[in-house]
Write an enzyme that holds these catalytic residues in place. Structure first.
Site, PDB file in Angstrom:
ATOM      1  N   GLU A  18      15.707 -68.022  63.724  1.00 54.80           N
ATOM      2  CA  GLU A  18      16.823 -67.187  64.165  1.00 54.80           C
ATOM      3  C   GLU A  18      16.382 -65.755  64.458  1.00 54.80           C
ATOM      4  O   GLU A  18      15.650 -65.144  63.683  1.00 54.80           O
ATOM      5  CB  GLU A  18      17.932 -67.164  63.098  1.00 54.80           C
ATOM      6  CG  GLU A  18      18.523 -68.535  62.782  1.00 54.80           C
ATOM      7  CD  GLU A  18      19.278 -69.156  63.965  1.00 54.80           C
ATOM      8  OE1 GLU A  18      19.590 -68.427  64.923  1.00 54.80           O
ATOM      9  OE2 GLU A  18      19.549 -70.374  63.915  1.00 54.80           O
ATOM     10  N   ARG A  40      34.405 -72.317  60.501  1.00 61.40           N
ATOM     11  CA  ARG A  40      35.095 -73.480  61.090  1.00 61.40           C
ATOM     12  C   ARG A  40      35.480 -74.484  60.015  1.00 61.40           C
ATOM     13  O   ARG A  40      36.417 -75.249  60.154  1.00 61.40           O
ATOM     14  CB  ARG A  40      34.178 -74.133  62.139  1.00 61.40           C
ATOM     15  CG  ARG A  40      34.890 -75.085  63.081  1.00 61.40           C
ATOM     16  CD  ARG A  40      33.957 -75.570  64.170  1.00 61.40           C
ATOM     17  NE  ARG A  40      32.743 -76.153  63.649  1.00 61.40           N
ATOM     18  CZ  ARG A  40      32.640 -77.372  63.145  1.00 61.40           C
ATOM     19  NH1 ARG A  40      33.693 -78.156  63.069  1.00 61.40           N
ATOM     20  NH2 ARG A  40      31.470 -77.813  62.714  1.00 61.40           N
ATOM     21  N   CYS A  46      25.264 -69.633  56.788  1.00 61.10           N
ATOM     22  CA  CYS A  46      23.867 -69.312  57.115  1.00 61.10           C
ATOM     23  C   CYS A  46      23.768 -67.951  57.792  1.00 61.10           C
ATOM     24  O   CYS A  46      22.951 -67.110  57.411  1.00 61.10           O
ATOM     25  CB  CYS A  46      23.240 -70.394  57.991  1.00 61.10           C
ATOM     26  SG  CYS A  46      22.888 -71.884  57.055  1.00 61.10           S
ATOM     27  N   HIS A  97      16.675 -72.254  60.694  1.00 61.48           N
ATOM     28  CA  HIS A  97      17.541 -73.435  60.616  1.00 61.48           C
ATOM     29  C   HIS A  97      16.697 -74.688  60.836  1.00 61.48           C
ATOM     30  O   HIS A  97      15.815 -74.704  61.698  1.00 61.48           O
ATOM     31  CB  HIS A  97      18.612 -73.379  61.717  1.00 61.48           C
ATOM     32  CG  HIS A  97      19.940 -72.871  61.251  1.00 61.48           C
ATOM     33  ND1 HIS A  97      20.579 -71.802  61.818  1.00 61.48           N
ATOM     34  CD2 HIS A  97      20.776 -73.325  60.272  1.00 61.48           C
ATOM     35  CE1 HIS A  97      21.749 -71.611  61.214  1.00 61.48           C
ATOM     36  NE2 HIS A  97      21.891 -72.526  60.268  1.00 61.48           N
TER      37      HIS A  97
HETATM   38  N1  PCA Z   1      23.912 -74.658  56.823  1.00 57.77           N
HETATM   39  C1  PCA Z   1      25.175 -73.957  57.024  1.00 57.77           C
HETATM   40  C2  PCA Z   1      25.459 -73.300  55.699  1.00 57.77           C
HETATM   41  C3  PCA Z   1      24.550 -73.955  54.704  1.00 57.77           C
HETATM   42  C4  PCA Z   1      23.571 -74.688  55.506  1.00 57.77           C
HETATM   43  O1  PCA Z   1      22.566 -75.273  55.075  1.00 57.77           O
HETATM   44  C5  PCA Z   1      25.164 -73.033  58.224  1.00 57.77           C
HETATM   45  O2  PCA Z   1      24.405 -73.266  59.175  1.00 57.77           O
HETATM   46  O3  PCA Z   1      25.913 -72.056  58.225  1.00 57.77           O
END
Ligand code: PCA
Length: 212
Positions: free
Chosen positions: A78, A88, A141, A165
């Site tokens: 990111e 959401r 996240c 991610h």
């Molecule tokens: N993914 C979520 C929150 C926790 C996770 O592992 C997100 O992408 O916001």
């Protein structure tokens, strides 16, 4: 160096979160650098309080947070976190915050202070699918990426931080259409990412970006 790596507990009806599965498989040292691993809850603000306390106790040089991005095909590093909670779905304590700032006195957005292009290059050079992502979403996240950058800017200016991610792992996928990666490949990708962070104090200047 000391590197704090965080992962989340399962959320949204899943029984595992691959980010925590990765933590369980990370070594304690990478190239002589200590790795501290910490699972945090997928809960607004509580997640950030826990990270802040660990930073105070452990004094890491780097904070790398990991989270699940179901539906994405690659490890995505990111670039930016925005000052917005717009959930959401409910977090793991039932909070569903809509259209509110994460911190009223924070900037609109913060860029990752990790060498994101160097990370992506290293992963691709080692045959691990990876891309830069220009949105971490508007759920927990993004909240954690934003909140850690916010606290580092204010209270821990020597700490660099950012967010990666990761896709679903095979065990989570029940149909043929949903993309996944094998856990071993994701673990390998996270270790390579940490190596790239250790090796690159500043990011490399290579072509990236999206046209749309
Ligand atoms: N993914 C979520 C929150 C926790 C996770 O592992 C997100 O992408 O916001």
């Amino acid at each position: 160096m000391k590197i704090l790596v965080t992962g989340f507990d399962p959320f949204g009806g899943e029984s595992i979160n691959p980010s925590t599965e990765v933590l369980k498989k990370l070594p304690d040292y990478i190239n002589g650098n200590k790795i501290i691993k910490c699972e945090i809850e997928t809960v607004a603000y509580k997640s950030l309080d826990k990270i802040k306390n660990i930073i105070i106790d452990e004094k890491p040089d780097i904070v790398l947070s990991l989270g699940q991005a179901g539906g994405r095909k690659t490890i995505s590093v990111e670039k930016v976190a925005i000052n917005l909670n717009d959930f959401r779905i409910k977090d793991n304590e039932g909070n569903q915050i809509i259209d509110e700032k994460i911190f009223d006195d924070g900037d609109t957005a913060y860029f990752s202070t990790l060498p994101i292009k160097a990370i992506v290059k290293k992963l691709i050079d080692n045959n691990i699918p990876a891309t830069i992502s220009y949105s971490a979403g508007t759920f927990v996240c993004n909240h954690v990426m934003y909140g850690v950058l916010y606290m580092c800017e204010r209270y821990f200016p020597n700490i660099k931080s950012g967010f990666i991610h990761i896709p679903f792992i095979k065990e989570q996928v029940k149909d043929l259409d949903t993309p996944y990666m094998h856990l071993e490949d994701i673990v390998c990708g996270v270790i390579l990412s940490i190596e790239a962070i250790i090796e690159n104090d500043v990011d490399i200047k290579v072509i990236g970006g999206n046209t749309h």
